[in-house]
Design a protein around this motif. Structure first.
Motif, mmCIF file in Angstrom:
data_model
loop_
_atom_site.group_PDB
_atom_site.id
_atom_site.type_symbol
_atom_site.label_atom_id
_atom_site.label_comp_id
_atom_site.label_asym_id
_atom_site.label_seq_id
_atom_site.Cartn_x
_atom_site.Cartn_y
_atom_site.Cartn_z
ATOM 1 N N GLY A 8 0.816 -1.206 0.000
ATOM 2 C CA GLY A 8 0.000 0.000 0.000
ATOM 3 C C GLY A 8 0.850 1.257 0.000
ATOM 4 O O GLY A 8 1.945 1.276 0.562
ATOM 5 N N PHE A 9 0.351 2.316 -0.656
ATOM 6 C CA PHE A 9 0.986 3.632 -0.767
ATOM 7 C C PHE A 9 2.190 3.638 -1.700
ATOM 8 O O PHE A 9 2.904 4.642 -1.771
ATOM 9 C CB PHE A 9 1.419 4.181 0.603
ATOM 10 N N ALA A 10 2.474 2.525 -2.394
ATOM 11 C CA ALA A 10 3.668 2.459 -3.238
ATOM 12 C C ALA A 10 3.390 2.795 -4.696
ATOM 13 O O ALA A 10 4.294 2.734 -5.524
ATOM 14 C CB ALA A 10 4.289 1.062 -3.149
ATOM 15 N N GLY A 11 2.154 3.174 -5.027
ATOM 16 C CA GLY A 11 1.801 3.403 -6.425
ATOM 17 C C GLY A 11 1.951 4.839 -6.893
ATOM 18 O O GLY A 11 1.420 5.225 -7.941
ATOM 19 N N ASN A 12 2.657 5.655 -6.127
ATOM 20 C CA ASN A 12 2.815 7.067 -6.480
ATOM 21 C C ASN A 12 3.533 7.208 -7.820
ATOM 22 O O ASN A 12 4.678 6.794 -7.968
ATOM 23 C CB ASN A 12 3.611 7.775 -5.381
ATOM 24 N N SER A 13 2.877 7.823 -8.797
ATOM 25 C CA SER A 13 3.451 7.976 -10.137
ATOM 26 C C SER A 13 3.840 9.417 -10.445
ATOM 27 O O SER A 13 4.169 9.748 -11.586
ATOM 28 C CB SER A 13 2.448 7.472 -11.189
ATOM 29 N N SER B 75 -18.723 6.427 -5.870
ATOM 30 C CA SER B 75 -17.282 6.466 -6.102
ATOM 31 C C SER B 75 -16.679 7.699 -5.429
ATOM 32 O O SER B 75 -17.389 8.664 -5.128
ATOM 33 C CB SER B 75 -16.971 6.472 -7.600
ATOM 34 N N PHE B 76 -15.363 7.666 -5.222
ATOM 35 C CA PHE B 76 -14.677 8.730 -4.496
ATOM 36 C C PHE B 76 -13.593 9.345 -5.372
ATOM 37 O O PHE B 76 -12.809 8.631 -5.995
ATOM 38 C CB PHE B 76 -14.060 8.178 -3.215
ATOM 39 N N ARG C 31 -6.047 6.131 7.036
ATOM 40 C CA ARG C 31 -6.003 4.674 7.181
ATOM 41 C C ARG C 31 -7.236 4.019 6.562
ATOM 42 O O ARG C 31 -7.138 3.000 5.874
ATOM 43 C CB ARG C 31 -5.880 4.301 8.660
ATOM 44 N N SER C 32 -8.416 4.617 6.765
ATOM 45 C CA SER C 32 -9.638 4.053 6.190
ATOM 46 C C SER C 32 -9.638 4.177 4.674
ATOM 47 O O SER C 32 -10.108 3.280 3.967
ATOM 48 C CB SER C 32 -10.867 4.756 6.774
ATOM 49 N N VAL C 33 -9.113 5.293 4.172
ATOM 50 C CA VAL C 33 -9.036 5.482 2.720
ATOM 51 C C VAL C 33 -8.257 4.345 2.083
ATOM 52 O O VAL C 33 -8.672 3.753 1.080
ATOM 53 C CB VAL C 33 -8.392 6.836 2.377
ATOM 54 N N TYR C 34 -7.103 4.013 2.684
ATOM 55 C CA TYR C 34 -6.263 2.969 2.077
ATOM 56 C C TYR C 34 -6.799 1.562 2.356
ATOM 57 O O TYR C 34 -6.785 0.696 1.472
ATOM 58 C CB TYR C 34 -4.818 3.162 2.553
ATOM 59 N N MET C 35 -7.308 1.318 3.576
ATOM 60 C CA MET C 35 -7.787 -0.024 3.898
ATOM 61 C C MET C 35 -9.041 -0.387 3.117
ATOM 62 O O MET C 35 -9.242 -1.546 2.744
ATOM 63 C CB MET C 35 -8.050 -0.139 5.400
ATOM 64 N N GLN C 36 -9.879 0.608 2.838
ATOM 65 C CA GLN C 36 -11.119 0.351 2.107
ATOM 66 C C GLN C 36 -10.949 0.505 0.598
ATOM 67 O O GLN C 36 -11.898 0.273 -0.151
ATOM 68 C CB GLN C 36 -12.208 1.297 2.612
ATOM 69 N N PRO D 189 -4.271 -6.327 6.894
ATOM 70 C CA PRO D 189 -4.875 -6.250 5.560
ATOM 71 C C PRO D 189 -3.833 -6.234 4.451
ATOM 72 O O PRO D 189 -2.642 -6.009 4.689
ATOM 73 C CB PRO D 189 -5.659 -4.935 5.605
ATOM 74 N N LYS D 190 -4.285 -6.450 3.225
ATOM 75 C CA LYS D 190 -3.389 -6.659 2.087
ATOM 76 C C LYS D 190 -2.453 -5.489 1.807
ATOM 77 O O LYS D 190 -1.359 -5.684 1.290
ATOM 78 C CB LYS D 190 -4.215 -6.974 0.836
ATOM 79 N N GLY D 191 -2.854 -4.269 2.108
ATOM 80 C CA GLY D 191 -1.995 -3.134 1.804
ATOM 81 C C GLY D 191 -0.794 -3.027 2.708
ATOM 82 O O GLY D 191 0.209 -2.408 2.352
ATOM 83 N N ALA D 192 -0.846 -3.619 3.903
ATOM 84 C CA ALA D 192 0.225 -3.477 4.894
ATOM 85 C C ALA D 192 1.420 -4.340 4.520
ATOM 86 O O ALA D 192 1.282 -5.475 4.052
ATOM 87 C CB ALA D 192 -0.289 -3.867 6.271
#
Length: 313
Positions: A18-23, A63-64, A116-121, A297-300
């Motif tokens: 998680g958080f590693a997709g910064n382009s 959607s967000f 945290r909720s933004v990334y976990m969800q 969770p998967k992002g961690a």
């Protein structure tokens, strides 16, 4: 064993956390003191609006959308001088800005949701989540480092948010990243997982701790594992890293080889610590454990360490 760059995978494990997709193209060599002002004058500029550990998201048809145009951001009372230039995307400059409008004052079409909720969800795509982590870390650092640590004078933001300058003594301060070692101690048959008091119910994870000044990553892995679990480690191998904007850390994930099996857990740090066999951990990952035990969770990055070990048989 010799190491060859050409034996490494095309995509290293760090790209899957998680958080590693910064382009964003950071263009760090081009950060001038007026770069934020120039970006705000660019019609293609997009902003992330943040406040108090929350990201402001536009909501439409379930959607967000985290992106705001400059004019679109005005009703949210962005605080003057709070913007940091994250870099540039194909559309133009990208900034993170502190919003002045409180969450309870937001219109129904905009929600303030904690990072945290933004990334976990999975509310936003990987690129936006990576940008959020970058912006959140920078804004948190500025909020906690307003004053010069040398003379106490209020400092000024420079270089698009990547520096603070003291007008009194001339000292320059730069954003910090706190390194944290997170490690999975494992044999071929079992791995060591612990449970912190603040964890979600029934969750077990890899052990972790801050790397101290003058300490190598490997030394920190060995020290933290010994302090928290009483387990001495032999070999330590790096696996992956993860930006962690709580508030501005870098998680450095490793595997450790245990030299003893008798756990002496520090119950001031941990609620529980135990060995888990591979099949049991596989059930925890799948959320099928008979005792309802789970892993992060998967992002961690802890999830990725545990998954890599389970799949290594």
């Amino acid at each position: 064993m010799s190491f060859s760059l050409f034996d490494a995978p095309l995509r290293e494990p760090s790209q899957f956390v998680g958080f590693a997709g910064n382009s964003i193209d950071r263009q760090s060599e081009n950060r001038a003191d007026d770069s934020v002002d120039k970006a705000l004058a660019d019609p293609g500029t997009r902003l992330l609006l943040m406040q108090g550990g929350r990201l402001y998201l536009k909501v439409r048809d379930g959607s967000f959308d985290p992106w705001f145009g400059v004019a679109e951001s005005l009703p949210f009372q962005t605080l003057p001088g709070s913007g940091v230039l994250l870099g540039f995307s194909d559309q133009g400059p990208v900034l993170a800005v502190t919003a002045g409008l409180e969450p309870e004052q937001l219109p129904e079409t905009v929600k303030a949701i904690d990072y945290r909720s933004v990334y976990m969800q999975g509310l936003i795509d990987e690129a936006a989540a990576g940008a959020m982590a970058q912006g959140a870390a920078l804004l948190a650092w500025h909020a906690s480092h307003r004053f010069c640590s040398k003379c106490g004078t209020e400092s000024q933001m420079r270089a698009g948010g990547y520096k603070r300058h003291c007008p009194n003594c001339g000292t320059e301060h730069f954003p910090r990243t706190d390194p944290v070692a997170i490690m999975l101690t494992a044999t071929r048959e079992k791995c060591l997982l612990g449970r912190g008091r603040h964890f979600a119910p029934d969750m077990y994870s890899a052990l972790a701790g801050f790397i101290e000044p003058g300490e190598t990553i490997e030394a920190a892995v060995r020290r933290e594992t010994l302090e928290e679990a009483g387990i001495r480690l032999g070999r330590v191998v790096y696996h992956a890293s993860q930006p962690w904007p709580f508030p501005y850390s870098l998680m450095i994930g490793c595997f450790g080889e245990p030299l003893n099996e008798d756990i002496q857990a520090d119950l001031n740090e941990l609620e529980d610590c135990r060995w888990f066999l591979r099949d049991e951990v596989r059930l925890m990952l799948a959320r099928e454990h008979p005792g309802n035990l789970i892993t992060p969770p998967k992002g961690a990055i802890a999830h990725h360490l545990i998954r890599a070990w389970v799949d290594s048989e």
